[in-house]
Design a protein around this motif. Structure first.
Motif, short mmCIF file in Angstrom:
data_model
loop_
_atom_site.label_atom_id
_atom_site.label_comp_id
_atom_site.label_asym_id
_atom_site.label_seq_id
_atom_site.Cartn_x
_atom_site.Cartn_y
_atom_site.Cartn_z
N LYS A 1 0.80 -6.69 -9.79
CA LYS A 1 -0.43 -7.39 -10.19
C LYS A 1 -1.65 -6.50 -9.98
N GLN A 2 -1.67 -5.77 -8.87
CA GLN A 2 -2.84 -4.96 -8.56
C GLN A 2 -2.91 -3.67 -9.38
N THR A 3 -1.77 -3.11 -9.73
CA THR A 3 -1.76 -1.81 -10.41
C THR A 3 -1.45 -1.92 -11.90
N GLN A 4 -0.89 -3.05 -12.28
CA GLN A 4 -0.42 -3.28 -13.65
C GLN A 4 0.73 -2.34 -14.03
N HIS B 1 0.82 -1.22 0.00
CA HIS B 1 0.00 0.00 0.00
C HIS B 1 0.85 1.27 0.00
N LEU C 1 3.02 -8.14 -5.73
CA LEU C 1 1.60 -7.91 -5.45
C LEU C 1 1.16 -6.56 -6.02
N THR C 2 1.95 -5.54 -5.81
CA THR C 2 1.62 -4.21 -6.31
C THR C 2 1.57 -4.20 -7.83
N TRP D 1 -6.60 3.20 0.63
CA TRP D 1 -5.18 2.86 0.82
C TRP D 1 -4.68 3.39 2.15
N LYS E 1 1.86 1.61 -3.61
CA LYS E 1 0.75 2.15 -4.42
C LYS E 1 0.58 3.64 -4.14
#
Length: 154
Positions: free
Chosen positions: A126-129, A61, A123-124, A84, A64
């Protein structure tokens, strides 16, 4: 198998209470040593897994927040990153509680940050591309920053 060892399999709460009584009474020869050692080892592993998990979420987070927040807030006027920020606050609070309950974890924090950071980057991504090259190779946040309630980089 002793009665106490059988009790471990059938009623954990009673088993734990009985072992506590035996310890208080210093009746060490009657303890279920095998299962006590297993439980102590598992507790330590569980605490380390929780520390890793909470640091992973916190790091993701913060990444992000630092690397995607401006981009999204420019695109959508109503995006303010509130969820967030809430997650960052929650993870810091949970981490503080975990470290109060298990102060021995203090010595493992640096290693677990180093271990959790690459997973947080994955992870970031994957989540944000966002591409992995967006993020520093090594954790850009100090231990103090991770635990500082007022720290948010943007």
């Amino acid at each position: 198998m002793t009665d106490l060892a059988r009790l471990y399999q059938t009623d954990y709460a009673v088993w734990a209470q009985r072992n506590a009584e035996l310890l208080r009474e210093r009746r060490f020869e009657e303890l279920d040593i095998e299962h006590l050692l297993e439980e102590l080892s598992d507790t330590s592993k569980s605490d380390r897994r929780e520390l890793f998990s909470r640091l992973l979420v916190l790091l993701a987070h913060l990444l992000k927040w630092e690397y995607q927040y401006a981009q999204l807030s420019e695109r959508w006027r109503e995006f303010d990153g509130r969820s967030w920020r809430a997650t960052i606050v929650e993870q810091r609070e949970q981490l503080a509680g975990l470290l109060r309950q298990s102060p021995g974890l203090q010595s493992a924090i640096e290693d677990i940050i180093t271990e959790a950071y690459p997973a947080a980057v994955r992870l970031t991504c994957k989540q944000t591309q966002l591409p992995v090259s967006t993020f520093p190779e090594h954790c850009p946040y100090s231990r103090a920053q991770l635990f500082d309630d007022d720290f948010y980089r943007s």
